[in-house]
Scaffold this active site. Structure first.
Site, PDB file in Angstrom:
ATOM      1  N   LYS A  87     -31.285  47.695  42.229  1.00 40.36           N
ATOM      2  CA  LYS A  87     -32.502  48.211  41.592  1.00 40.36           C
ATOM      3  C   LYS A  87     -33.569  47.114  41.584  1.00 40.36           C
ATOM      4  O   LYS A  87     -33.315  45.991  41.117  1.00 40.36           O
ATOM      5  CB  LYS A  87     -32.155  48.645  40.168  1.00 40.36           C
ATOM      6  CG  LYS A  87     -33.107  49.623  39.551  1.00 40.36           C
ATOM      7  CD  LYS A  87     -32.524  50.127  38.233  1.00 40.36           C
ATOM      8  CE  LYS A  87     -33.419  51.126  37.557  1.00 40.36           C
ATOM      9  NZ  LYS A  87     -32.959  51.422  36.198  1.00 40.36           N
TER      10      LYS A  87
HETATM   11  O1  G3P Z   1     -34.376  54.842  33.427  1.00 40.52           O
HETATM   12  C1  G3P Z   1     -35.351  54.052  32.824  1.00 40.52           C
HETATM   13  C2  G3P Z   1     -35.147  54.084  31.375  1.00 40.52           C
HETATM   14  O2  G3P Z   1     -34.039  53.366  30.973  1.00 40.52           O
HETATM   15  C3  G3P Z   1     -36.332  53.751  30.558  1.00 40.52           C
HETATM   16  O3  G3P Z   1     -36.284  54.622  29.536  1.00 40.52           O
HETATM   17  O4  G3P Z   1     -36.759  55.443  27.310  1.00 40.52           O
HETATM   18  O5  G3P Z   1     -36.956  52.982  27.820  1.00 40.52           O
HETATM   19  O6  G3P Z   1     -38.626  54.611  28.711  1.00 40.52           O
HETATM   20  P1  G3P Z   1     -37.221  54.399  28.274  1.00 40.52           P
END
Ligand code: G3P
Length: 218
Positions: A87
């Site tokens: 990634k």
């Molecule tokens: O897949 C990306 C994710 O982990 C980010 O999620 O909720 O931190 O925006 P969030």
């Protein structure tokens, strides 16, 4: 549409895997930190543990931000297990690294994507997955699901093979909206996946079936 779980928590990964519908896992440095996994060695052991639970792609993110560092880290991560997907952030250095890994046949997930232009560069570089962050766009009053739909349209128009992996999914309705938008994958928290199961008519219908069965067999 494939389902990935977006966590580094082994108990949640096991629970989602036991449902029988899990196709992979995504992690990021914040999710690893949330599980208190510190140091390169501990991170690597953790990725291998995840790969041993789930038979599917497992995204492991590089920490380096320069091309050479990304290449060094990405090659080490890819060597851990055949299911590891490297990634990489959608920066100039990250796009160069995506291209480098594509040439070597190493699969990548280009992350932190917030525009269709970024998604175009990721696909041209040969990313296996592109990760538009739905929830974080919604957080700033932009339309995250619309970005997913826009990328899907653009990739179909030009015949790019990069898969659209809807990320930063916050709730169950996001999953359904990304499905409607044509996302290839949604990576979700466990609660959002389990939310797909919930319907009051299923609960009341089952209760009625069991009550009728009990009455008839009393
Ligand atoms: O897949 C990306 C994710 O982990 C980010 O999620 O909720 O931190 O925006 P969030």
């Amino acid at each position: 549409m494939k389902f990935f779980i977006d966590t580094a928590n082994l108990a949640q990964i096991r629970e989602a895997n036991e449902l029988g519908v899990l196709d992979g896992v995504t992690t990021n440095p914040s999710l690893m930190a949330r599980e208190n996994i510190r140091g390169e060695e501990a991170c690597r052991r953790h990725y291998v543990e995840i790969c041993n639970i789930v038979d599917g792609d497992v995204s492991a993110e590089v920490i380096a931000t320069d091309f050479d560092g990304m290449v060094r880290e990405g090659e080490e991560l890819a060597a851990l297990h055949p299911n590891i997907v490297v990634k990489l952030p959608c920066t100039a250095e990250g796009i160069r690294a995506v291209k480098y890994f594509a040439r070597k046949g190493i699969r990548t997930n280009c992350t932190l994507v917030f525009s269709v232009g970024q998604a175009l560069l990721a696909a041209k570089a040969g990313a296996t997955y592109v990760s538009p962050f739905v929830g974080r766009l919604d957080d700033i009053c932009e339309d995250g699901v619309e970005l997913v739909a826009h990328i899907v349209r653009m990739y179909r128009y030009y015949g790019f093979e990069t898969q659209v992996l809807a990320a930063s999914i916050r709730h169950t309705q996001h999953i359904v909206q990304c499905m409607d938008a044509g996302a290839d994958v949604a990576t979700c928290p466990l609660a959002a996946i389990k939310g797909l199961l919930k319907h009051p008519l299923t609960d009341s219908g089952l209760a009625q079936f069991l009550a009728d069965h009990a009455k008839a067999n009393a």
